[in-house]
Design a protein around this motif. Structure first.
Motif, PDB file in Angstrom:
ATOM      1  N   ILE A 210      14.005  53.726  38.302  1.00  0.00           N
ATOM      2  CA  ILE A 210      15.227  52.828  37.972  1.00  0.00           C
ATOM      3  C   ILE A 210      15.592  53.371  36.819  1.00  0.00           C
ATOM      4  N   ARG A 211      14.836  53.620  35.846  1.00  0.00           N
ATOM      5  CA  ARG A 211      15.368  54.308  34.393  1.00  0.00           C
ATOM      6  C   ARG A 211      15.850  55.334  34.477  1.00  0.00           C
ATOM      7  N   ARG A 212      15.404  56.262  35.153  1.00  0.00           N
ATOM      8  CA  ARG A 212      15.942  57.769  35.548  1.00  0.00           C
ATOM      9  C   ARG A 212      17.350  57.529  36.101  1.00  0.00           C
ATOM     10  N   MET A 213      17.441  56.733  37.133  1.00  0.00           N
ATOM     11  CA  MET A 213      18.827  56.535  37.802  1.00  0.00           C
ATOM     12  C   MET A 213      19.896  55.950  36.924  1.00  0.00           C
ATOM     13  N   VAL A 214      19.653  55.064  36.043  1.00  0.00           N
ATOM     14  CA  VAL A 214      20.647  54.446  35.534  1.00  0.00           C
ATOM     15  C   VAL A 214      20.887  55.107  34.306  1.00  0.00           C
ATOM     16  N   SER A 215      20.073  56.287  33.738  1.00  0.00           N
ATOM     17  CA  SER A 215      20.143  57.107  32.548  1.00  0.00           C
ATOM     18  C   SER A 215      21.293  57.987  33.046  1.00  0.00           C
TER      19      SER A 215
END
Length: 315
Positions: A210-215
């Motif tokens: 999730i964090r990778r995508m939103v980054s």
């Protein structure tokens, strides 16, 4: 069916309207790619939607499946037979199951039973290995004038990637960015919950994905269940917090015999409280109506995860 920024949302028709989406990405010169495809019985409906979008079947160059769960990839075999120029792009862990779906079929029959399997999943077919492309992390699918990048996003499944479309600065995320049904939208925006279905849920991997995508600072994320969401940073924070809350509920169950029912009760309470805070009318009824099936599946996945970590510890 709706088109936005050169991406057509296709309702696959799986189980009910607005439950499961596939996405038709339009490249240059009439070329196109299909991302996710529903179950095998959904294939005729998906083909009709491709026709209705004005895309010739022989101009579909790529079929991408974000992961090989049957509501995303079960229809790949029948569709590949109907799309003569397409190649199938799948995570390396999932590629063998597209070439030989016998284990997927056997597992689905065991989980759903023969009657439900026949209704919702029958008709799966193998895909010729020569037409299968195994997409490692960072693999770029060269759709005409519109490259699509496949990025590993485990947590929901080890065989999951999400698709980055630089043209719209958006993700087509399969199940990696949770569930967000349009019936639960309010003036505050979209409402999202994680999907922890069996058998490979991993909370730390899910949060990292999730964090990778939103980054990437996406303008939007297209989820399979269901449609396009914005406010990606806010939803990412919500999803990460809910992963932790769901894990805490599962870990807090002490009665092994009643574990599944207790997890279901805990998830229901969590989602109802969150729905009320989000301004959803009659939150208990809305959660039961829209998320009831997902609560059951999420509880099953959390139970499998508990068993896995207990086995790892040697409990």
């Amino acid at each position: 069916m709706a088109q936005d920024d050169g991406i057509t949302l296709i309702d696959t028709g799986y189980l009910r309207p607005r439950l499961c989406a596939a996405y038709l990405v339009h490249g240059e010169g009439g070329r196109a790619a299909l991302v996710d495809c529903g179950t095998a019985p959904c294939a005729p409906r998906v083909l009709e939607a491709i026709d209705a979008a004005g895309v010739a079947r022989d101009t579909i160059d790529w079929v991408l499946v974000t992961h090989v769960h049957l509501d995303h990839a079960g229809g790949a075999g029948p569709l590949m037979q109907a799309l003569p120029g397409a190649r199938l792009v799948v995570h390396p862990r999932g590629a063998p199951h597209m070439i030989d779906p016998s284990r997927l079929i056997e597992g689905a029959r065991r989980v759903y039973g023969e009657a439900m399997f026949a209704r919702d999943h029958a008709g799966m077919l193998p895909v010729d290995a020569a037409r299968v492309v195994a997409a490692a992390d960072g693999h770029v699918v060269p759709l005409a004038g519109r490259p699509l990048r496949c990025t590993d996003t485990p947590g929901h499944a080890l065989h999951h990637y999400s698709v980055w479309d630089a043209a719209t600065r958006s993700w087509i995320a399969g199940d990696a960015f949770g569930l967000s049904y349009r019936e639960l939208d309010t003036a505050r925006g979209a409402f999202a919950v994680p999907t922890t279905s069996p058998v490979q849920f991993d909370p730390e991997q899910m949060k990292a994905s999730i964090r990778r995508m939103v980054s990437e600072g996406p303008a939007a994320i297209r989820v399979a269940h269901y449609g396009i969401v914005t406010e990606c940073a806010r939803l990412a924070d919500d999803l990460v917090a809910r992963v932790d809350a769901m894990v805490a509920i599962a870990r807090g169950v002490e009665d092994a015999e009643a574990r599944h029912a207790r997890i279901v009760d805990g998830l229901t309470m969590l989602y109802v409280e969150a729905a009320a805070e989000h301004g959803i009318d009659e939150p208990a009824q809305a959660v039961a109506a829209v998320l009831g099936g997902d609560i059951e599946i999420n509880a099953q996945g959390l139970g499998v995860w508990l068993d896995r970590i207990a086995k790892t510890r040697g409990d």
